[in-house]
Design a protein around this motif. Sequence first.
Motif, PDB file in Angstrom:
ATOM      1  N   ALA A 173       0.842  -1.202   0.000  1.00  0.00           N
ATOM      2  CA  ALA A 173       0.000   0.000   0.000  1.00  0.00           C
ATOM      3  C   ALA A 173       0.875   1.249   0.000  1.00  0.00           C
ATOM      4  CB  ALA A 173      -0.900   0.004   1.238  1.00  0.00           C
ATOM      5  N   TYR A 174       0.520   2.197  -0.871  1.00  0.00           N
ATOM      6  CA  TYR A 174       1.253   3.463  -0.919  1.00  0.00           C
ATOM      7  C   TYR A 174       0.243   4.559  -1.209  1.00  0.00           C
ATOM      8  CZ  TYR A 174       4.860   6.846  -2.213  1.00  0.00           C
ATOM      9  OH  TYR A 174       5.668   7.949  -2.272  1.00  0.00           O
ATOM     10  N   ASP A 175       0.259   5.624  -0.396  1.00  0.00           N
ATOM     11  CA  ASP A 175      -0.795   6.626  -0.578  1.00  0.00           C
ATOM     12  C   ASP A 175      -0.362   7.784  -1.476  1.00  0.00           C
ATOM     13  OD1 ASP A 175       0.908   7.877   1.119  1.00  0.00           O
ATOM     14  OD2 ASP A 175      -0.487   8.023   2.810  1.00  0.00           O
ATOM     15  N   GLY A 176       0.872   7.743  -1.984  1.00  0.00           N
ATOM     16  CA  GLY A 176       1.312   8.817  -2.884  1.00  0.00           C
ATOM     17  C   GLY A 176       1.133   8.415  -4.348  1.00  0.00           C
ATOM     18  N   ASP A 177       1.484   9.340  -5.226  1.00  0.00           N
ATOM     19  CA  ASP A 177       1.477   9.051  -6.664  1.00  0.00           C
ATOM     20  C   ASP A 177       2.872   8.531  -7.022  1.00  0.00           C
ATOM     21  OD1 ASP A 177       1.617   9.056  -9.388  1.00  0.00           O
ATOM     22  OD2 ASP A 177       0.832  11.095  -9.656  1.00  0.00           O
ATOM     23  N   GLN A 220       7.188  -2.486   4.195  1.00  0.00           N
ATOM     24  CA  GLN A 220       5.816  -2.011   3.956  1.00  0.00           C
ATOM     25  C   GLN A 220       4.892  -3.184   3.610  1.00  0.00           C
ATOM     26  OE1 GLN A 220       4.881   1.220   4.327  1.00  0.00           O
ATOM     27  NE2 GLN A 220       2.763   0.643   3.910  1.00  0.00           N
ATOM     28  N   ASP A 222       1.748  -4.442   5.732  1.00  0.00           N
ATOM     29  CA  ASP A 222       0.407  -4.488   5.146  1.00  0.00           C
ATOM     30  C   ASP A 222      -0.197  -5.880   5.303  1.00  0.00           C
ATOM     31  OD1 ASP A 222       0.753  -1.876   4.402  1.00  0.00           O
ATOM     32  OD2 ASP A 222       1.354  -2.349   2.345  1.00  0.00           O
ATOM     33  N   THR A 242      -3.860  -4.558   5.718  1.00  0.00           N
ATOM     34  CA  THR A 242      -4.057  -3.343   4.911  1.00  0.00           C
ATOM     35  C   THR A 242      -4.138  -3.717   3.425  1.00  0.00           C
ATOM     36  OG1 THR A 242      -2.765  -2.121   6.526  1.00  0.00           O
ATOM     37  CG2 THR A 242      -3.090  -1.059   4.387  1.00  0.00           C
ATOM     38  N   THR A 300      -2.186  -1.329  -2.775  1.00  0.00           N
ATOM     39  CA  THR A 300      -2.639  -0.448  -3.863  1.00  0.00           C
ATOM     40  C   THR A 300      -1.809  -0.612  -5.128  1.00  0.00           C
ATOM     41  OG1 THR A 300      -1.191   1.310  -3.067  1.00  0.00           O
ATOM     42  CG2 THR A 300      -3.469   1.321  -2.253  1.00  0.00           C
TER      43      THR A 300
END
Length: 245
Positions: free
Chosen positions: A68-72, A88, A92, A97, A100
């Motif tokens: 999972a990574y919330d940036g672009d 990470q 996850d 989690t 992505t």
Amino acid sequence: MQLDIAPIGDRLDLYDELAGGWPEFMTKDPTGGLYYRYSDQFWPTFSLLAVDKETGRAVAKAHSVPFAYDGDPAEGLPEGGWDWVIRQALHDHLSGTKPTMVSALEINIRPDLRGSGLSGLMLAAMRDNAAEHGFTDLVAPVRPSGKHAQIRQPIDVYAHATRDDGLPVDPWLRVHVRAGAKIVNVAHYSMTYAGTLEQWRSWTGLAFDATGPVEVPGALSPIHCDVEQDHAVYVEPNVWVHHRI
Ligand SMILES: CC(C)(COP(=O)(O)OP(=O)(O)OC[C@H]1O[C@@H](n2cnc3c(N)ncnc32)[C@H](O)[C@@H]1OP(=O)(O)O)[C@@H](O)C(=O)NCCC(=O)NCCS
């Protein structure tokens, strides 16, 4: 050669044919050890094996991991590269989690078949596999395969060096870019690990008897040796690339 490329599943015995790709010191990275210890159990469908249909022999493998990574990812990826993405992905998995995107971790071609164009096929299979799992982004903390020959060159220069045709000078980065990837940024401390000087001597056969940088064959940057403190530390730079799939 007709290839069958599929998740490794229970064909772990075929792995052995693919051994021998790395200098010994590279096998001492504890973060990689953690990933390989759990990859079959936690992410069984993200490691692919290519088998020659005629002989039944393993030809190549490709490891990747969802995270999972919330940036672009096109805008920038973490400096911690390989170590970061493995931590990470494990976090996850353990916390439930939802991932992505997918990160490539390793493609390894059987030593006697290297240089015959198989890496592009394995990369394509990895991209397809990520897409089949519903992901649209594949990233990779790429270990530039030619950097060891330019060990003192700053990674920020090497990572962006191009040939006359505009493709990267580095062969492995070139494969990614040809497949459609964009170079995002350098991960300056992608893989970091330490050992005592005695350990480094046994891993490399080198003296490690003077404080300062040590050029170990196969390393992408010099190892930091500290005789007074009896340790040496390797900080490997990698290059993040992003495939939009
Ligand atoms: C790096 C690796 C995956 C490349 O796979 P490969 O199938 O041998 O590479 P290919 O035959 O597809 O060649 C890819 C490019 O690298 C070049 N290349 C291949 N071997 C090379 C070598 N020894 N020196 C310099 N360039 C080389 C090829 O000319 C080609 O470039 P081009 O398409 O512009 O001509 C393979 O060598 C390998 O498994 N190495 C050990 C593990 C590793 O380092 N994996 C990558 C990091 S995870």
